[in-house]
Design an enzyme around this catalytic site. Structure first.
Site, short mmCIF file in Angstrom:
data_model
loop_
_atom_site.label_atom_id
_atom_site.label_comp_id
_atom_site.label_asym_id
_atom_site.label_seq_id
_atom_site.Cartn_x
_atom_site.Cartn_y
_atom_site.Cartn_z
N SER A 1 14.25 26.43 -0.62
CA SER A 1 13.25 27.24 -1.34
C SER A 1 13.82 28.15 -2.41
O SER A 1 13.06 28.74 -3.18
CB SER A 1 12.43 28.06 -0.34
OG SER A 1 11.54 27.23 0.37
N LYS B 1 12.68 27.41 -5.82
CA LYS B 1 11.39 27.87 -6.30
C LYS B 1 11.53 28.92 -7.41
O LYS B 1 10.63 29.06 -8.25
CB LYS B 1 10.57 28.44 -5.13
CG LYS B 1 10.20 27.38 -4.09
CD LYS B 1 9.60 27.98 -2.83
CE LYS B 1 9.31 26.88 -1.81
NZ LYS B 1 8.84 27.42 -0.52
N TYR C 1 8.47 18.09 -5.55
CA TYR C 1 8.76 19.29 -4.76
C TYR C 1 9.91 19.04 -3.79
O TYR C 1 10.85 19.86 -3.69
CB TYR C 1 7.49 19.70 -4.00
CG TYR C 1 7.71 20.78 -2.96
CD1 TYR C 1 7.88 22.10 -3.35
CD2 TYR C 1 7.74 20.47 -1.61
CE1 TYR C 1 8.09 23.09 -2.40
CE2 TYR C 1 7.94 21.45 -0.66
CZ TYR C 1 8.12 22.76 -1.06
OH TYR C 1 8.33 23.74 -0.12
N TYR D 1 9.22 35.48 2.55
CA TYR D 1 8.04 35.17 3.36
C TYR D 1 7.57 36.41 4.10
O TYR D 1 7.52 37.50 3.51
CB TYR D 1 8.33 33.99 4.30
CG TYR D 1 9.05 32.86 3.61
CD1 TYR D 1 8.48 32.22 2.52
CD2 TYR D 1 10.32 32.45 4.01
CE1 TYR D 1 9.12 31.19 1.86
CE2 TYR D 1 10.98 31.42 3.36
CZ TYR D 1 10.37 30.80 2.28
OH TYR D 1 11.03 29.80 1.63
N VAL E 1 15.61 27.67 3.74
CA VAL E 1 15.90 27.31 5.13
C VAL E 1 17.20 26.54 5.28
O VAL E 1 17.63 26.26 6.40
CB VAL E 1 14.73 26.52 5.78
CG1 VAL E 1 13.49 27.37 5.86
CG2 VAL E 1 14.48 25.21 5.06
#
Length: 315
Positions: A69, A72, A197, A247, A265
């Site tokens: 992530s 992103k 993605y 998060y 992760v």
């Protein structure tokens, strides 16, 4: 705040790496993506790149890992370059307070993800990029972008094994994409959006490369005198990283560390001390929120010893 010239950063980074290797509580390696489950939990790396170009590394800083992530951040930067603030009609800018792959809020909020750093938001970002590009072109654009930022054209790539595993096991992400399509917030073919993605998440980089790639956010949008994005956009991406980059653990990260950051992760964290340093840490064992346990501990100790928190008094 101490001046970087008065700090022995080499000694600080070396000491932190040694301390992390000695830690017995290391978190749990992500198991739902099979290749990530095979990464030894004993790995730890750290890289600190200063505004003057000096680089300090420790541990496994030159070993590539799946940034997941963290990609992103780069995808968001590309999407803002493509459509500007139009992006915010399809993705929010608020912390989610939920797990990174939660579907709960999408129903009550009409398919608009809370922010671009949760999975649903990043999937919309990919859909935006595919509004102008084919998947192969978008993936190529991402690779060129991170390679240019990191100053490394040879070794940064996409781990095909990880990408395939994500395709085979990403049922929750498939559900998120189809659910948002039902609200009209995914406009392309969901399989192509998800494939893009998954390939973004499968980017493999080392701590050194990742810290180098984050310099544009440390430098107000500039790298080596070259403007990548505007200063205003760099500031706003940093703000989103601070509030949403971890998060439902983002508030605790800000409380303990006080730097903009983005986790993945795969166990990596990219953190930014604006005007001072770009920092990458990696340890694959995760806490309950899906963020690197030792990575957060290492950043906390780094900030304690340098005074780099954005909340530290300056001058």
């Amino acid at each position: 705040m101490p001046d970087t010239e008065t700090l022995d950063l080499g000694a600080i980074v070396t000491a932190i790496a040694a301390e992390m290797q000695a830690e017995t509580e290391r978190g749990t390696v992500a198991s739902y993506i099979p290749p990530l489950a095979q990464v030894p939990v004993g790995k730890f790396g750290i890289a600190v790149v200063l505004a003057d170009g000096a680089v300090h590394i420790g541990g496994d800083a030159d070993e590539a890992f799946s940034i997941q992530s963290i990609s992103k951040v780069f995808a968001l930067t590309l999407a803002l370059g493509a459509v500007g603030d139009q992006l915010w009609s399809r993705v929010g800018r608020e912390p989610s307070g939920s797990a990174f792959n939660s579907i709960v809020q999408l129903e009550t909020e009409q398919g608009i993800p809370r922010n671009p750093f949760i999975n649903a938001g990043a999937i919309v970002v990919c859909d935006v990029l595919l509004g102008r590009l084919q998947p192969r072109e978008a993936i190529g654009q991402m690779l060129r972008f991170v390679r240019e930022l990191a100053g490394d054209d040879d070794t940064i790539g996409i781990d095909g094994t990880v990408a395939r595993a994500e395709q085979e096991t990403g049922f929750r992400n498939i559900a998120l994409a189809n659910y948002m399509r039902a609200f009209g917030n995914i406009r392309g073919e969901t399989g192509l959006v998800l494939g893009t993605y998954f390939h973004f998440c499968a980017l493999a980089m080392s701590c050194r490369q990742l810290a180098m790639a984050g310099r544009f956010l440390m430098g107000g949008g500039r790298v080596d005198g070259h403007r990548v994005i505007t200063e205003k956009r760099a500031r706003r991406i940093n703000a989103l990283m601070m509030s949403c980059g971890h998060y439902d653990n983002s508030g605790d990260f800000a409380y303990r560390i006080g730097l903009p950051g983005k986790s993945g992760v795969g166990g990596g964290i990219l953190a930014v001390a604006p005007g001072i340093a770009s920092i990458a840490v990696w340890s694959p064992g995760l806490n309950e929120a899906g963020n690197s346990h030792l990575g957060q501990l290492a950043l906390e100790r780094l900030v304690q010893r340098t005074g780099w928190s954005v909340f530290e008094p300056r001058g």
